[in-house]
Write a protein that holds these residues in place. Structure first.
Motif, PDB file in Angstrom:
ATOM      1  N   LEU A   1       0.834  -1.198   0.000  1.00  0.00           N
ATOM      2  CA  LEU A   1       0.000   0.000   0.000  1.00  0.00           C
ATOM      3  C   LEU A   1       0.872   1.251   0.000  1.00  0.00           C
ATOM      4  CD1 LEU A   1      -2.684   1.468   0.205  1.00  0.00           C
ATOM      5  CD2 LEU A   1      -2.657   1.071   2.675  1.00  0.00           C
ATOM      6  N   LEU A   2       1.930   1.253   0.806  1.00  0.00           N
ATOM      7  CA  LEU A   2       2.840   2.399   0.827  1.00  0.00           C
ATOM      8  C   LEU A   2       3.500   2.579  -0.540  1.00  0.00           C
ATOM      9  CD1 LEU A   2       4.340   4.685   2.228  1.00  0.00           C
ATOM     10  CD2 LEU A   2       6.002   2.997   3.052  1.00  0.00           C
ATOM     11  N   GLU A   3       3.936   1.495  -1.160  1.00  0.00           N
ATOM     12  CA  GLU A   3       4.539   1.582  -2.491  1.00  0.00           C
ATOM     13  C   GLU A   3       3.571   2.206  -3.487  1.00  0.00           C
ATOM     14  OE1 GLU A   3       5.699  -2.361  -3.489  1.00  0.00           O
ATOM     15  OE2 GLU A   3       7.613  -2.263  -2.412  1.00  0.00           O
ATOM     16  N   ALA A   4       2.288   1.816  -3.415  1.00  0.00           N
ATOM     17  CA  ALA A   4       1.279   2.361  -4.329  1.00  0.00           C
ATOM     18  C   ALA A   4       1.095   3.859  -4.103  1.00  0.00           C
ATOM     19  CB  ALA A   4      -0.046   1.623  -4.135  1.00  0.00           C
ATOM     20  N   MET A   5       1.085   4.296  -2.842  1.00  0.00           N
ATOM     21  CA  MET A   5       0.934   5.726  -2.543  1.00  0.00           C
ATOM     22  C   MET A   5       2.121   6.521  -3.082  1.00  0.00           C
ATOM     23  SD  MET A   5      -0.806   6.049   1.239  1.00  0.00           S
ATOM     24  CE  MET A   5       0.248   4.890   2.116  1.00  0.00           C
ATOM     25  N   LEU A   6       3.303   5.971  -2.944  1.00  0.00           N
ATOM     26  CA  LEU A   6       4.494   6.674  -3.428  1.00  0.00           C
ATOM     27  C   LEU A   6       4.494   6.765  -4.949  1.00  0.00           C
ATOM     28  CD1 LEU A   6       7.255   5.203  -1.058  1.00  0.00           C
ATOM     29  CD2 LEU A   6       5.947   7.320  -0.816  1.00  0.00           C
ATOM     30  N   ARG A   7       4.073   5.693  -5.612  1.00  0.00           N
ATOM     31  CA  ARG A   7       3.993   5.726  -7.081  1.00  0.00           C
ATOM     32  C   ARG A   7       2.975   6.747  -7.548  1.00  0.00           C
ATOM     33  NH1 ARG A   7       4.204   0.058  -6.718  1.00  0.00           N
ATOM     34  NH2 ARG A   7       1.933  -0.030  -6.966  1.00  0.00           N
ATOM     35  N   GLU A   8       1.828   6.787  -6.881  1.00  0.00           N
ATOM     36  CA  GLU A   8       0.768   7.724  -7.265  1.00  0.00           C
ATOM     37  C   GLU A   8       1.217   9.158  -7.100  1.00  0.00           C
ATOM     38  OE1 GLU A   8      -3.863   8.873  -6.090  1.00  0.00           O
ATOM     39  OE2 GLU A   8      -2.824   7.261  -5.033  1.00  0.00           O
ATOM     40  N   ALA A   9       1.974   9.439  -6.048  1.00  0.00           N
ATOM     41  CA  ALA A   9       2.412  10.809  -5.786  1.00  0.00           C
ATOM     42  C   ALA A   9       3.486  11.269  -6.751  1.00  0.00           C
ATOM     43  CB  ALA A   9       2.914  10.928  -4.354  1.00  0.00           C
ATOM     44  N   GLY A  10       4.290  10.346  -7.260  1.00  0.00           N
ATOM     45  CA  GLY A  10       5.283  10.700  -8.271  1.00  0.00           C
ATOM     46  C   GLY A  10       6.571  11.262  -7.699  1.00  0.00           C
ATOM     47  N   ARG A  11       7.178  12.139  -8.438  1.00  0.00           N
ATOM     48  CA  ARG A  11       8.517  12.642  -8.142  1.00  0.00           C
ATOM     49  C   ARG A  11       8.605  13.267  -6.747  1.00  0.00           C
ATOM     50  NH1 ARG A  11      11.904  16.909 -11.974  1.00  0.00           N
ATOM     51  NH2 ARG A  11      13.840  16.877 -10.759  1.00  0.00           N
ATOM     52  N   GLY A  12       9.627  12.886  -6.024  1.00  0.00           N
ATOM     53  CA  GLY A  12       9.872  13.446  -4.698  1.00  0.00           C
ATOM     54  C   GLY A  12       9.259  12.658  -3.564  1.00  0.00           C
ATOM     55  N   ALA A  13       8.367  11.728  -3.846  1.00  0.00           N
ATOM     56  CA  ALA A  13       7.631  11.035  -2.790  1.00  0.00           C
ATOM     57  C   ALA A  13       8.520  10.136  -1.940  1.00  0.00           C
ATOM     58  CB  ALA A  13       6.493  10.225  -3.388  1.00  0.00           C
ATOM     59  N   THR A  14       9.614   9.607  -2.502  1.00  0.00           N
ATOM     60  CA  THR A  14      10.476   8.700  -1.744  1.00  0.00           C
ATOM     61  C   THR A  14      11.544   9.437  -0.926  1.00  0.00           C
ATOM     62  OG1 THR A  14      11.955   8.413  -3.644  1.00  0.00           O
ATOM     63  CG2 THR A  14      10.129   6.849  -3.414  1.00  0.00           C
ATOM     64  N   ASN A  15      11.529  10.744  -0.956  1.00  0.00           N
ATOM     65  CA  ASN A  15      12.501  11.545  -0.214  1.00  0.00           C
ATOM     66  C   ASN A  15      12.288  11.424   1.299  1.00  0.00           C
ATOM     67  OD1 ASN A  15      14.301  13.874   0.426  1.00  0.00           O
ATOM     68  ND2 ASN A  15      12.359  14.880   0.922  1.00  0.00           N
ATOM     69  N   LEU A  16      13.393  11.275   2.050  1.00  0.00           N
ATOM     70  CA  LEU A  16      13.296  11.358   3.512  1.00  0.00           C
ATOM     71  C   LEU A  16      13.106  12.819   3.877  1.00  0.00           C
ATOM     72  CD1 LEU A  16      13.400  10.009   6.285  1.00  0.00           C
ATOM     73  CD2 LEU A  16      15.852  10.483   6.332  1.00  0.00           C
ATOM     74  N   ALA A  17      11.893  13.183   4.236  1.00  0.00           N
ATOM     75  CA  ALA A  17      11.508  14.586   4.364  1.00  0.00           C
ATOM     76  C   ALA A  17      11.689  15.149   5.760  1.00  0.00           C
ATOM     77  CB  ALA A  17      10.047  14.754   3.950  1.00  0.00           C
ATOM     78  N   GLU A  18      11.596  14.295   6.787  1.00  0.00           N
ATOM     79  CA  GLU A  18      11.506  14.822   8.154  1.00  0.00           C
ATOM     80  C   GLU A  18      12.039  13.824   9.158  1.00  0.00           C
ATOM     81  OE1 GLU A  18       7.955  16.064  11.355  1.00  0.00           O
ATOM     82  OE2 GLU A  18       7.456  15.574   9.277  1.00  0.00           O
ATOM     83  N   LEU A  19      12.629  14.359  10.207  1.00  0.00           N
ATOM     84  CA  LEU A  19      12.930  13.621  11.424  1.00  0.00           C
ATOM     85  C   LEU A  19      12.250  14.355  12.558  1.00  0.00           C
ATOM     86  CD1 LEU A  19      14.539  11.476  13.089  1.00  0.00           C
ATOM     87  CD2 LEU A  19      16.361  13.199  13.266  1.00  0.00           C
TER      88      LEU A  19
END
Length: 317
Positions: free
Chosen positions: A231-249
């Motif tokens: 499910l997470l993989e599908a959400m990242l694919r749907e969002a497209g570019r930048g979605a796999t970035n580590l955005a926050e700690l």
């Protein structure tokens, strides 16, 4: 009902400092509309000039709202956004904040939160959240560990730490309710290693089993976690570019919050750390993405530079 009213009054008049001469806009959707109406009713009891704007519950966290919502946010003093999907990381919210509207986002909010994490001692919450943000602010590196196998390193060099402690009483103030975290945008392309998320995740809730994310040069390269991982993989694919970035700690600082399956609440729980994927443009990062997904790690160990901040979920400072 009395406890609910007290919780709503605390949000409106203490956290947001709402005054009788100010205009309040409540944005909601088909899912949380009934709860939003309770906020409206309490505001009207106090003779506040208030209105409710309802939109469809579609999209994902970080999706831009309809243009009418973005426009309305520019014409009020205070806004509450009580929706299924978060508008925290949207340009519409950011522009309204810059204009001067003070805003609290309550994505996925529940009645239970009115009598729990929302009723925290805010002076103590501010003290702890600011203290943690300063540790993040001064560190060059972070090293996240856990008993489940997390071993993730990242650079924080020249990135600012932020504190969210639930008091939004000045123009341009913004944050989430319930509140209680210190957070930072790690340097893009710097994260390497694995993190095991064993608490909850945005749009998934409580995880049935831990999910392991592998990072290389700041991006997720592998997800292990059964159906929830798919499910997470599908959400990242749907969002497209930048979605796999580590955005926050982020570091949870609210002692009245526990991990219950709602990310708004869970990421604030004292004794937890969370990471996020996707957008981080509005808190010091460089990635502009229509997705922001948080994942909570329970009982982690966290080093900032060589300083032990948290050991197995216990703050050491």
């Amino acid at each position: 009902m009395e406890k609910i009213q007290k919780g709503i009054e605390r949000a409106l008049f203490y956290c947001l400092g709402l005054k009788k001469y100010e205009r309040l806009l409540i944005i909601t959707d088909d899912i949380l509309g009934n709860l939003a109406n309770l906020f409206y009713e309490v505001a009207r009891k106090h003779q506040i000039d208030a209105a409710v704007l309802k939109i469809p519950a579609v999209g994902m966290d970080g999706s831009e709202p309809p243009a009418i919502v973005a426009d309305a946010l520019h014409h009020v003093d205070v806004a509450l956004i009580i929706t299924r999907y978060s508008m925290t990381h949207t340009r519409a919210r950011e522009k309204a904040t810059h204009r001067g509207t003070r805003i609290a986002c309550l994505p996925g909010f529940t009645r239970q939160m009115l009598a729990g994490p929302l009723m925290v001692d805010y002076e103590e919450l501010k003290r702890l959240s600011v203290k943690m943000s300063r540790y993040l602010d001064s560190a060059n590196t972070a090293h996240l560990l856990s008993n489940d196998g997390s071993c993730l390193t990242m650079s924080l060099e020249e990135r600012a730490g932020f504190a969210d402690f639930g008091i939004y009483t000045a123009a341009k103030d913004f944050g989430n309710l319930p509140a209680g975290e210190a957070f930072i945008a790690p340097v893009e392309s710097s994260a390497n290693g694995k993190v095991v998320i064993d608490g909850s995740m945005t749009r998934i809730g409580l995880l049935k089993s831990p999910m392991t994310l592998t990072f290389e040069r700041g991006l997720v390269t592998k997800i292990e976690g059964g159906e929830e991982g798919l499910l997470l993989e599908a959400m990242l694919r749907e969002a497209g570019r930048g979605a796999t970035n580590l955005a926050e700690l982020g570091i949870g600082t609210n002692p009245c919050a526990t991990v219950i399956g709602d990310i708004l609440n869970d990421e604030k729980a004292l004794g937890t750390v969370h990471i996020a994927l996707g957008d981080n443009l509005n808190f010091g990062g460089t990635v502009d993405c229509r997705l922001h997904i948080d994942g909570v790690i329970k009982e982690p160990t966290l080093y900032l530079d060589d300083f032990l901040i948290m050991e197995k979920g216990v703050l050491m400072v």
